[in-house]
Motif scaffolding. Structure first.
Motif, mmCIF file in Angstrom:
data_model
loop_
_atom_site.group_PDB
_atom_site.id
_atom_site.type_symbol
_atom_site.label_atom_id
_atom_site.label_comp_id
_atom_site.label_asym_id
_atom_site.label_seq_id
_atom_site.Cartn_x
_atom_site.Cartn_y
_atom_site.Cartn_z
ATOM 1 N N UNK A 1 0.838 -1.213 0.000
ATOM 2 C CA UNK A 1 0.000 0.000 0.000
ATOM 3 C C UNK A 1 0.865 1.251 0.000
ATOM 4 N N UNK A 2 1.919 1.238 0.825
ATOM 5 C CA UNK A 2 2.789 2.410 0.896
ATOM 6 C C UNK A 2 3.449 2.649 -0.455
ATOM 7 N N UNK A 3 3.913 1.567 -1.098
ATOM 8 C CA UNK A 3 4.598 1.712 -2.379
ATOM 9 C C UNK A 3 3.649 2.259 -3.448
ATOM 10 N N UNK A 4 2.393 1.807 -3.424
ATOM 11 C CA UNK A 4 1.438 2.254 -4.443
ATOM 12 C C UNK A 4 0.910 3.651 -4.112
ATOM 13 N N UNK A 5 0.444 3.845 -2.857
ATOM 14 C CA UNK A 5 -0.227 5.098 -2.507
ATOM 15 C C UNK A 5 0.753 6.247 -2.334
ATOM 16 N N UNK A 6 1.875 5.978 -1.676
ATOM 17 C CA UNK A 6 2.778 7.077 -1.332
ATOM 18 C C UNK A 6 3.859 7.281 -2.392
ATOM 19 N N UNK A 7 4.322 6.190 -3.019
ATOM 20 C CA UNK A 7 5.403 6.323 -4.001
ATOM 21 C C UNK A 7 4.885 6.228 -5.432
ATOM 22 N N UNK B 1 -5.487 2.512 -9.691
ATOM 23 C CA UNK B 1 -4.139 1.941 -9.550
ATOM 24 C C UNK B 1 -4.085 0.517 -10.088
ATOM 25 N N UNK B 2 -5.096 -0.286 -9.741
ATOM 26 C CA UNK B 2 -5.045 -1.677 -10.184
ATOM 27 C C UNK B 2 -5.483 -1.807 -11.641
ATOM 28 N N UNK B 3 -6.261 -0.812 -12.129
ATOM 29 C CA UNK B 3 -6.692 -0.885 -13.525
ATOM 30 C C UNK B 3 -5.509 -0.680 -14.472
ATOM 31 N N UNK B 4 -4.524 0.133 -14.017
ATOM 32 C CA UNK B 4 -3.373 0.425 -14.874
ATOM 33 C C UNK B 4 -2.259 -0.605 -14.734
ATOM 34 N N UNK B 5 -2.529 -1.642 -13.948
ATOM 35 C CA UNK B 5 -1.533 -2.692 -13.757
ATOM 36 C C UNK B 5 -1.213 -3.339 -15.107
ATOM 37 N N UNK B 6 0.052 -3.694 -15.371
ATOM 38 C CA UNK B 6 0.358 -4.325 -16.651
ATOM 39 C C UNK B 6 -0.467 -5.596 -16.836
ATOM 40 N N UNK B 7 -0.961 -5.784 -18.022
ATOM 41 C CA UNK B 7 -1.694 -7.010 -18.313
ATOM 42 C C UNK B 7 -3.189 -6.882 -18.144
ATOM 43 N N UNK C 1 -14.879 -6.363 -18.127
ATOM 44 C CA UNK C 1 -14.647 -5.018 -17.611
ATOM 45 C C UNK C 1 -13.370 -4.969 -16.781
ATOM 46 N N UNK C 2 -12.905 -3.750 -16.499
ATOM 47 C CA UNK C 2 -11.660 -3.533 -15.770
ATOM 48 C C UNK C 2 -11.554 -4.294 -14.457
ATOM 49 N N UNK C 3 -12.532 -4.113 -13.540
ATOM 50 C CA UNK C 3 -12.405 -4.785 -12.231
ATOM 51 C C UNK C 3 -12.302 -6.301 -12.358
ATOM 52 N N UNK C 4 -13.073 -6.861 -13.309
ATOM 53 C CA UNK C 4 -13.025 -8.307 -13.489
ATOM 54 C C UNK C 4 -11.663 -8.732 -14.039
ATOM 55 N N UNK C 5 -11.125 -7.908 -14.943
ATOM 56 C CA UNK C 5 -9.793 -8.206 -15.489
ATOM 57 C C UNK C 5 -8.751 -8.171 -14.378
ATOM 58 N N UNK C 6 -8.889 -7.211 -13.444
ATOM 59 C CA UNK C 6 -7.967 -7.158 -12.306
ATOM 60 C C UNK C 6 -8.043 -8.444 -11.500
ATOM 61 N N UNK C 7 -9.282 -8.903 -11.260
ATOM 62 C CA UNK C 7 -9.449 -10.158 -10.515
ATOM 63 C C UNK C 7 -8.752 -11.309 -11.224
ATOM 64 N N UNK D 1 -4.147 -8.043 -0.787
ATOM 65 C CA UNK D 1 -4.651 -6.682 -0.612
ATOM 66 C C UNK D 1 -4.621 -5.871 -1.902
ATOM 67 N N UNK D 2 -3.899 -6.315 -2.939
ATOM 68 C CA UNK D 2 -4.076 -5.695 -4.257
ATOM 69 C C UNK D 2 -5.495 -6.000 -4.730
ATOM 70 N N UNK D 3 -5.928 -7.242 -4.509
ATOM 71 C CA UNK D 3 -7.259 -7.633 -4.951
ATOM 72 C C UNK D 3 -8.338 -6.966 -4.097
ATOM 73 N N UNK D 4 -8.117 -6.900 -2.756
ATOM 74 C CA UNK D 4 -9.115 -6.289 -1.871
ATOM 75 C C UNK D 4 -9.182 -4.772 -2.063
ATOM 76 N N UNK D 5 -8.003 -4.148 -2.332
ATOM 77 C CA UNK D 5 -7.887 -2.707 -2.593
ATOM 78 C C UNK D 5 -8.258 -1.842 -1.394
#
Lengths: 287, 356
Positions: free
Chosen positions: B86-92, B159-165, B176-182, B252-256
């Motif tokens: 979370x710190x790496x994604x949210x803060x950095x 954040x998770x929508x822009x994840x590679x892949x 849709x995006x959220x399902x693709x993230x899952x 927690x990437x999945x839970x967000x």
């Protein structure tokens, strides 16, 4: 902020932690068993006292006296029927069985009493205090501390001055040789756990009258008790009292600096002792 | 690993049915990767849950079942890995995929001082010591106001929508995006589970694994043969922390959304995991796999009963520990002689020169 006041409150709180810890210390000293359900058994006893107070209208102290033999019996049967089966060289069975027991007790209490926090009413005693110079000392905290000292004295007397205590020590040192001398270790272990449950009952009386409690509080009590035992050193009842006091003072001093730091300060005191004196401050047992 | 006893004999770990087992495992893996192409989102989420619990259970089993280290504090690494992510994604502003790796490494770093403290405690006290550490980490992170303090926080939206892949999966499977993230999280969990099981299997078949079993069975005898118990146990402890941290970060990437109470939950990350291993069979690789399936079925049948469900799990755990301490798989394996992941070394007549 008054430091003397903070430290005295901490010492008195330490009495409560020593009560949590004394039963754990006794059981570990005799059979090297760590009961992960210890905290939940404290909460269970508090609910038992609450039930006696609310249904029979008993005074909490009388209710605790009624609960003492009941908890002794629960401890005796638990040890004799369940926990004795788990003792041996392998540490997995006792840990996993008592961990399961912890989950069972916690969720059984949630089912029976809901997640609401409760309190055992002790009437005017709750707010009573004694004025000593500039410091006012609550009667309940003082009673808690005196009870803790009394329990430690009583446990020492039982352990070192009675034939039961001799059997405890003999079984602890070498249970097979003790068996040859006619001591039935299963019964000795069951009696020890029964006595530990009586100490738990006394602890739960003060847990329930001094503050709110709910079914999920057990694990935190187990952790405080455990920390007090380790700080004091394994196998020493007076060490356990000292460990409880150190925990209590660390927590109240931490809370005086920042209320959010209360619990953390206790844990840090524990880790510091573990760092400097890994075997505790007053170790007696070899292991 | 092949030890040459004499030219006529060889040491093998193959058992009856090993070829069948290999084929079975291959089929399961292929089916696992193919599932998102036909299964609905709810199934993918359930499988994600099963796989992450399986990895946590394998790690705990490695500690308790093989190294004799009964930890009640693995939630420290789940939560710390998740918070580091979370710190790496949210803060950095880091990419979540990279942040999962950061989460695992953070847990590994945390495990070094942790090991220093808890390894001072013997046996049963080790268990509660790990619990204390987890509490300290939870209480400390609850002070971290930038990540929401005691109430927690959510991942930045998108954040998770822009994840590679994720975009590729969305276009490829028309979801849709959220399902693709899952789906991406699910594939990551599948890879993590396969790699974890593979690594544990390799470790147990190696010389180090043999040393581990020796230390567990007789510390003194193992020492006298030159196995260093402290080094072996520390190594296992660090590896388990790394994988547990990776899993926590992935969950927690999945839970967000994260909070200290959820990320360091004793029931979710330790009690369930212990019951999965105990019910399935402690000290085997198959045990946690069987356990997680039983656990999932029980949860679907009984989850509506809330605390009664946990009470039942606790009772089941106690009964199995008392009367069938090797668990369901242990009972099955000893009756049938079947092992999916055989690690026991046996002497066999040499038929060829194949090394495995």
């Amino acid at each position: 902020m008054n430091w003397a006041d903070t430290i005295i409150q901490g010492v008195l709180l330490g009495g409560l932690y020593a009560l949590f810890a004394a039963g754990l210390s006794l059981v570990f000293g005799i059979m090297r068993l760590v009961n992960l359900a210890h905290g939940d058994l404290i909460v269970l006893a508090a609910f038992l006292i609450l039930l006696l107070v609310s249904t029979l209208g008993l005074n909490p102290f009388v209710a605790a006296a009624v609960a003492l033999p009941v908890m002794f019996a629960i401890g005796w049967v638990l040890q004799y029927v369940v926990l004795n089966r788990t003792l041996g060289d392998d540490i997995l069975p006792p840990l996993l069985v008592t961990f399961g027991l912890s989950v069972v007790i916690q969720n059984g209490l949630l089912e029976g009493f809901s997640a609401d926090s409760r309190r055992i009413s002790a009437g005017s005693l709750e707010t009573a205090s004694i004025q000593v110079g500039p410091i006012s000392i609550g009667t309940m905290p003082l009673l808690t501390f005196l009870s803790a000292v009394a329990v430690i004295v009583a446990l020492n007397l039982v352990f070192y001055r009675t034939s039961l205590g001799r059997a405890f020590r003999a079984t602890s040192d070498d249970s097979s040789t003790a068996g040859l001398m006619g001591i039935r270790s299963e019964r000795i272990f069951a009696t020890a756990t029964g006595i530990a449950m009586m100490v738990v009952t006394i602890a739960s009386l003060y847990l329930g009258t001094r503050a709110n409690f709910d079914p999920t509080q057990g694990p935190a009590r187990l952790i405080y008790a455990f920390e007090a035992v380790i700080i004091g050193g394994l196998g020493s009842f007076w060490g356990t009292l000292a460990g409880g006091i150190i925990m209590g003072v660390a927590q109240t001093v931490g809370a005086a600096i920042n209320p959010e730091w209360q619990i953390l300060a206790g844990h840090i005191a524990f880790l510091l002792v573990l760092l400097v004196r890994p075997r505790g401050l007053f170790p007696r047992a070899v292991d | 690993m092949t030890d040459h006893v004499s030219s006529a004999w060889t040491v093998t770990t193959r058992t009856r049915g090993t070829s069948v087992a290999i084929a079975l495992i291959a089929v399961v893996i292929v089916a696992g990767f193919a599932t998102p192409f036909f299964a609905p989102r709810a199934v993918i989420q359930d499988l994600f849950f099963i796989l992450t619990m399986l990895v946590l259970a394998q790690c705990w089993n490695l500690l308790a079942g093989y190294a004799g280290l009964v930890s009640v504090g693995q939630q420290a690494f789940v939560g710390f890995g998740a918070y580091a992510m979370f710190a790496a994604v949210s803060l950095l502003g880091m990419d979540p995929l990279l942040a999962i790796v950061i989460g695992g490494l953070a847990a590994l770093v945390l495990s070094v001082p942790t090991a220093f403290f808890v390894f001072r405690l013997q046996g049963a006290y080790f268990a509660i010591g790990t619990w204390v550490i987890a509490e300290v980490v939870r209480l400390s992170l609850a002070q971290w106001k930038a990540l929401g303090g005691g109430t927690g926080t959510s991942l930045p939206s998108g954040a998770t929508r822009d994840m590679p892949g994720v975009r590729l999966v969305a276009d490829l499977l028309h979801v849709r995006g959220p399902q693709a993230t899952d789906i991406v999280c699910y594939w990551l969990a599948l890879v993590l589970a396969i790699v974890t099981i593979g690594l544990i299997y390799r470790l147990l078949r190696s010389k180090q694994g043999l040393g581990l079993a020796a230390v567990r069975d007789n510390r003194e005898a193992a020492r006298s043969l030159g196995v260093d118990p402290l080094w072996t146990k520390s190594f296992v402890y660090l590896v388990a922390a790394l994988v547990t941290g990776l899993t926590g970060a992935l969950i927690y990437v999945q839970k967000a959304r994260i909070s200290p109470d959820a990320a360091f939950s004793v029931p979710d990350w330790t009690a369930y995991v212990i019951f999965i291993v105990v019910i399935g069979g402690i000290g085997t690789i198959e045990g946690p796999i069987v356990g997680v399936i039983v656990f999932y079925i029980l949860q679907n049948l009984l989850a509506d009963y809330g605390s009664l469900y946990l009470l039942f799990l606790g009772l089941l755990g106690i009964l199995i520990m008392l009367f069938a301490p090797r668990g369901l798989w242990g009972v099955f394996a000893s009756r049938s002689g079947i092992q999916l992941f055989p690690i026991r070394r046996m002497l066999a007549a040499r038929t060829d020169t194949k090394n495995d």
